[in-house]
Design an enzyme around this catalytic site. Structure first.
Site, PDB file in Angstrom:
ATOM      1  N   TYR A   5     -13.353   7.904 -12.704  1.00 42.65           N
ATOM      2  CA  TYR A   5     -12.532   7.150 -12.364  1.00 42.65           C
ATOM      3  C   TYR A   5     -13.305   5.440 -12.214  1.00 42.65           C
ATOM      4  O   TYR A   5     -12.428   5.110 -12.563  1.00 42.65           O
ATOM      5  CB  TYR A   5     -13.361   7.535 -10.325  1.00 42.65           C
ATOM      6  CG  TYR A   5     -13.662   5.623  -9.752  1.00 42.65           C
ATOM      7  CD1 TYR A   5     -12.474   5.576  -9.293  1.00 42.65           C
ATOM      8  CD2 TYR A   5     -15.071   5.204  -9.586  1.00 42.65           C
ATOM      9  CE1 TYR A   5     -12.129   4.074  -9.068  1.00 42.65           C
ATOM     10  CE2 TYR A   5     -14.865   4.090  -9.104  1.00 42.65           C
ATOM     11  CZ  TYR A   5     -14.201   3.212  -8.354  1.00 42.65           C
ATOM     12  OH  TYR A   5     -13.944   1.949  -7.835  1.00 42.65           O
ATOM     13  N   LYS A  59     -25.025  15.933   3.604  1.00 49.53           N
ATOM     14  CA  LYS A  59     -24.680  17.065   2.683  1.00 49.53           C
ATOM     15  C   LYS A  59     -25.569  15.392   1.541  1.00 49.53           C
ATOM     16  O   LYS A  59     -24.702  15.174   1.963  1.00 49.53           O
ATOM     17  CB  LYS A  59     -23.737  16.932   2.257  1.00 49.53           C
ATOM     18  CG  LYS A  59     -23.046  17.990   3.470  1.00 49.53           C
ATOM     19  CD  LYS A  59     -23.755  19.448   3.576  1.00 49.53           C
ATOM     20  CE  LYS A  59     -22.760  20.470   4.388  1.00 49.53           C
ATOM     21  NZ  LYS A  59     -23.091  20.775   6.215  1.00 49.53           N
ATOM     22  N   PHE A  94     -19.965   8.226   1.579  1.00 52.08           N
ATOM     23  CA  PHE A  94     -21.521   8.825   1.504  1.00 52.08           C
ATOM     24  C   PHE A  94     -22.177   8.057   2.339  1.00 52.08           C
ATOM     25  O   PHE A  94     -22.227   9.441   3.687  1.00 52.08           O
ATOM     26  CB  PHE A  94     -22.440   8.592   0.874  1.00 52.08           C
ATOM     27  CG  PHE A  94     -23.596   8.810   0.875  1.00 52.08           C
ATOM     28  CD1 PHE A  94     -23.936  10.399   0.814  1.00 52.08           C
ATOM     29  CD2 PHE A  94     -24.726   7.454   0.892  1.00 52.08           C
ATOM     30  CE1 PHE A  94     -25.601  10.266   1.249  1.00 52.08           C
ATOM     31  CE2 PHE A  94     -25.473   7.814   1.521  1.00 52.08           C
ATOM     32  CZ  PHE A  94     -26.821   9.474   1.399  1.00 52.08           C
ATOM     33  N   LYS A 112     -11.691   2.423 -14.293  1.00 51.14           N
ATOM     34  CA  LYS A 112     -11.909   1.459 -13.453  1.00 51.14           C
ATOM     35  C   LYS A 112     -11.759   0.154 -14.586  1.00 51.14           C
ATOM     36  O   LYS A 112     -11.817  -0.719 -15.278  1.00 51.14           O
ATOM     37  CB  LYS A 112     -12.614   0.909 -12.451  1.00 51.14           C
ATOM     38  CG  LYS A 112     -12.254   1.848 -11.212  1.00 51.14           C
ATOM     39  CD  LYS A 112     -11.399   0.730  -9.893  1.00 51.14           C
ATOM     40  CE  LYS A 112     -11.371  -0.512  -9.969  1.00 51.14           C
ATOM     41  NZ  LYS A 112     -10.378  -0.949  -9.444  1.00 51.14           N
ATOM     42  N   ASP A 118       0.893  -1.029   0.339  1.00 47.78           N
ATOM     43  CA  ASP A 118      -0.355   0.305   0.352  1.00 47.78           C
ATOM     44  C   ASP A 118       0.991   1.669   0.278  1.00 47.78           C
ATOM     45  O   ASP A 118       1.962   0.923   1.195  1.00 47.78           O
ATOM     46  CB  ASP A 118      -0.860  -0.149   1.328  1.00 47.78           C
ATOM     47  CG  ASP A 118      -1.921   1.117   0.674  1.00 47.78           C
ATOM     48  OD1 ASP A 118      -3.464   0.539   0.928  1.00 47.78           O
ATOM     49  OD2 ASP A 118      -1.957   2.109   1.233  1.00 47.78           O
ATOM     50  N   ASN A 167     -19.905  -0.642  -1.270  1.00 46.68           N
ATOM     51  CA  ASN A 167     -19.700  -1.485   0.053  1.00 46.68           C
ATOM     52  C   ASN A 167     -20.247  -0.149   1.250  1.00 46.68           C
ATOM     53  O   ASN A 167     -20.185   0.506   1.388  1.00 46.68           O
ATOM     54  CB  ASN A 167     -17.726  -1.920   0.247  1.00 46.68           C
ATOM     55  CG  ASN A 167     -17.390  -2.762  -0.432  1.00 46.68           C
ATOM     56  OD1 ASN A 167     -17.347  -3.852  -0.370  1.00 46.68           O
ATOM     57  ND2 ASN A 167     -18.337  -3.175  -1.839  1.00 46.68           N
ATOM     58  N   THR A 171     -15.316  -2.728  -9.861  1.00 43.95           N
ATOM     59  CA  THR A 171     -16.874  -1.988  -9.548  1.00 43.95           C
ATOM     60  C   THR A 171     -18.436  -2.035 -10.484  1.00 43.95           C
ATOM     61  O   THR A 171     -17.946  -1.860 -11.875  1.00 43.95           O
ATOM     62  CB  THR A 171     -16.116  -0.418  -9.133  1.00 43.95           C
ATOM     63  OG1 THR A 171     -18.277   0.137  -8.969  1.00 43.95           O
ATOM     64  CG2 THR A 171     -15.583  -0.215 -10.968  1.00 43.95           C
ATOM     65  N   ASP A 172     -19.106  -1.767  -9.990  1.00 48.58           N
ATOM     66  CA  ASP A 172     -20.132  -1.894 -10.948  1.00 48.58           C
ATOM     67  C   ASP A 172     -20.516  -1.272 -11.563  1.00 48.58           C
ATOM     68  O   ASP A 172     -20.844  -0.571 -12.879  1.00 48.58           O
ATOM     69  CB  ASP A 172     -21.817  -2.684 -10.250  1.00 48.58           C
ATOM     70  CG  ASP A 172     -21.600  -1.609  -9.188  1.00 48.58           C
ATOM     71  OD1 ASP A 172     -21.272  -0.410  -9.168  1.00 48.58           O
ATOM     72  OD2 ASP A 172     -22.899  -1.154  -8.597  1.00 48.58           O
ATOM     73  N   GLU A 173     -19.773  -0.001 -11.454  1.00 45.47           N
ATOM     74  CA  GLU A 173     -19.562   1.529 -12.862  1.00 45.47           C
ATOM     75  C   GLU A 173     -19.019   1.646 -13.503  1.00 45.47           C
ATOM     76  O   GLU A 173     -19.096   1.884 -14.349  1.00 45.47           O
ATOM     77  CB  GLU A 173     -18.964   2.829 -11.892  1.00 45.47           C
ATOM     78  CG  GLU A 173     -19.421   2.815  -9.612  1.00 45.47           C
ATOM     79  CD  GLU A 173     -18.981   4.425  -9.129  1.00 45.47           C
ATOM     80  OE1 GLU A 173     -18.758   4.730  -9.993  1.00 45.47           O
ATOM     81  OE2 GLU A 173     -18.870   3.998  -8.328  1.00 45.47           O
ATOM     82  N   TYR A 195     -26.798  14.959  -2.424  1.00 39.67           N
ATOM     83  CA  TYR A 195     -26.189  15.680  -3.777  1.00 39.67           C
ATOM     84  C   TYR A 195     -27.963  15.578  -4.434  1.00 39.67           C
ATOM     85  O   TYR A 195     -28.347  15.096  -4.863  1.00 39.67           O
ATOM     86  CB  TYR A 195     -25.088  15.260  -4.705  1.00 39.67           C
ATOM     87  CG  TYR A 195     -24.294  14.789  -4.307  1.00 39.67           C
ATOM     88  CD1 TYR A 195     -24.229  15.701  -2.612  1.00 39.67           C
ATOM     89  CD2 TYR A 195     -23.634  13.972  -4.491  1.00 39.67           C
ATOM     90  CE1 TYR A 195     -22.017  15.519  -2.377  1.00 39.67           C
ATOM     91  CE2 TYR A 195     -21.457  14.066  -3.862  1.00 39.67           C
ATOM     92  CZ  TYR A 195     -21.400  14.855  -3.228  1.00 39.67           C
ATOM     93  OH  TYR A 195     -19.744  14.651  -2.841  1.00 39.67           O
ATOM     94  N   GLY A 199     -22.669  14.932 -14.085  1.00 43.91           N
ATOM     95  CA  GLY A 199     -22.521  13.320 -14.330  1.00 43.91           C
ATOM     96  C   GLY A 199     -22.481  12.552 -13.545  1.00 43.91           C
ATOM     97  O   GLY A 199     -22.640  10.864 -13.778  1.00 43.91           O
ATOM     98  N   HIS A 200     -23.394  12.695 -12.786  1.00 43.30           N
ATOM     99  CA  HIS A 200     -24.166  11.745 -11.457  1.00 43.30           C
ATOM    100  C   HIS A 200     -24.654  10.546 -11.724  1.00 43.30           C
ATOM    101  O   HIS A 200     -25.582  11.085 -12.355  1.00 43.30           O
ATOM    102  CB  HIS A 200     -24.926  12.492 -10.496  1.00 43.30           C
ATOM    103  CG  HIS A 200     -25.436  12.359  -9.562  1.00 43.30           C
ATOM    104  ND1 HIS A 200     -25.555  12.608  -8.128  1.00 43.30           N
ATOM    105  CD2 HIS A 200     -24.585  10.762  -8.789  1.00 43.30           C
ATOM    106  CE1 HIS A 200     -25.744  11.649  -7.257  1.00 43.30           C
ATOM    107  NE2 HIS A 200     -25.062  10.878  -7.065  1.00 43.30           N
TER     108      HIS A 200
END
Ligand code: NAD
Ligand code: TDX
Length: 333
Positions: free
Chosen positions: A149, A204, A189, A153, A34, A179, A122-124, A206, A274-275
């Site tokens: 990001y 906060k 978040f 990935k 790391d 996760n 990631t699923d993104e 979004y 772009g959320h």
């Protein structure tokens, strides 16, 4: 037989939870590699058996170091990444370096030494879904990433696939949903809102908070990764999810309720550019093929335990909190 795993990014959120999980559920030994960026935390590895966990401070882009560590290992479990979407929108370069060049550096070492790698993703990479889309992401969904990001990935996943096809690399890939759990950085978040409440700041949200994330406990992610390492077929991709779809507003209200606050005690802040609207995983393949099941079926109970962890571990998160909020304030978030 006990293995020696090289866990990259093992001082981050999910990597450190994986190392704890491996210590509890196997006889394996672990070498953590790391870089200890702002997201790595030595305290996340405290209390682990010294005779089974070695920590190396270094960069996955350092070819010489990576070569030496890979030659001594049985399997690489690759978590290291720049992981936060908001950061990628303000400074994408570290994402290209670590997520693309770092992954490439590992793949080449694994190829040279004929080892195995499990690549964490990631699923993104699949982009987002409409709220009313009856389909969820599966292993055949086309890649369509939205942010710097998620595009890096996606790029790293494609490198792994190409190394499998072109060089016969012994690799598996998993793409997991959002996760939650202990040791997650306060920029994310759920920990951001919990720790805001603990320091007397308002949470906060979004935009309107209608964006849906598919939540899974970090321990369930770890058990799925171990199952793939033990039983997964080489060259295959497995999606990991626990049927945990919830919109951000509902999650925030649950956090407020759990912490004894009025459920409207939060602020709407400027939305992420772009959320992505909705992520949702169809976990049929890993369930049917590998017989994996999540252990945390009750999100409210898992969230309560997570809130309690942040209450009990202020010394872990407090040093990062002020700088994280200062950065968000600059961005109007
Ligand atoms: P994190 O930001 O908490 O941890 C990342 C770790 O990697 C840190 O310890 C950091 O120091 C280390 N690191 C960064 N650059 C490095 C480099 N160049 N060399 C060595 N180490 C480096 O991230 P996380 O949330 O734990 O995510 C871990 C992995 O899981 C990532 O690959 C991410 O894409 C993936 N993932 C995360 C989620 C999620 O909900 N957080 C969901 C699915 C997949
Ligand atoms: O203060 C906030 N308010 C808010 O409404 C923050 C930090 C986030 N949000 C929203 C944005 C997202 O819709 O909450 C949702 C979750 O945000 P993040 O915690 O930043 O996660 P996300 O962008 O969904 O990405 C996460 O899951 C997939 C991880 O950070 C990635 O590493 C992983 O690949």
């Amino acid at each position: 037989m006990a293995r020696n795993m090289l866990v990259t990014g093992g001082a981050g959120f999910i990597g450190s939870n994986f190392v704890h999980y491996v210590m509890e559920h196997t006889d394996d030994t672990v070498t953590v590699l790391d870089k200890f960026t702002y997201a790595g935390n030595e305290a996340s590895l405290a209390g682990l058996p010294e005779n089974r966990v070695r920590v190396v401070r270094g960069d996955i882009c350092d070819g010489e170091l990576v070569d030496q560590l890979v030659s001594d290992t049985d399997i690489v479990v690759h978590y290291a990444a720049e992981s936060h979407n908001d950061n990628s929108l303000h400074d994408p370069k570290p994402f290209l370096d670590t997520n693309i060049i770092g992954t490439y550096t590992l793949l080449e070492a694994v190829r040279r030494h004929e080892k195995r790698i499990h690549h964490i993703s990631t699923d993104e990479v699949y982009g987002d879904l409409e709220l009313d889309d009856p389909e969820r992401f599966n292993e055949h969904t086309a890649y369509n990433p939205s942010s710097p990001y998620s595009s890096t990935k996606a790029g790293s996943d494609l490198l792994v696939r190409a190394w499998v096809r072109s060089f016969g690399l012994q690799a598996t890939i998993s793409n997991c949903s959002n996760n939650y759990g202990p040791r997650q950085h306060v920029e994310k978040f759920i920990p951001r809102q919990i720790t805001n409440i603990l320091i007397g700041e308002r949470p906060k949200l979004y935009g309107e908070g209608l964006n849906v994330r598919d939540w899974i406990h970090a321990d369930d992610h770890s058990s799925a990764v171990l199952r793939i390492i033990d039983q997964g077929r080489l060259g295959e991709t497995y999606l990991i999810g626990a049927d945990g779809e919830k919109n951000n507003k509902d999650v925030l209200e649950l956090i407020l309720e759990t912490m004894g606050q009025p459920t409207d005690a939060y602020e709407h802040v400027v939305d992420r550019p772009g959320h992505d609207l909705r992520y949702a995983i169809d976990p049929t393949k890993i369930r049917d093929e590998l017989g994996w099941e999540p252990a945390y079926s009750d999100f409210t109970a898992g969230l309560e335990a997570t809130v309690q962890w942040y209450r009990d571990n202020e010394a872990w998160w407090q040093p990062q909190k002020a700088a994280t909020e200062a950065k968000y304030r600059e961005q109007g978030q």
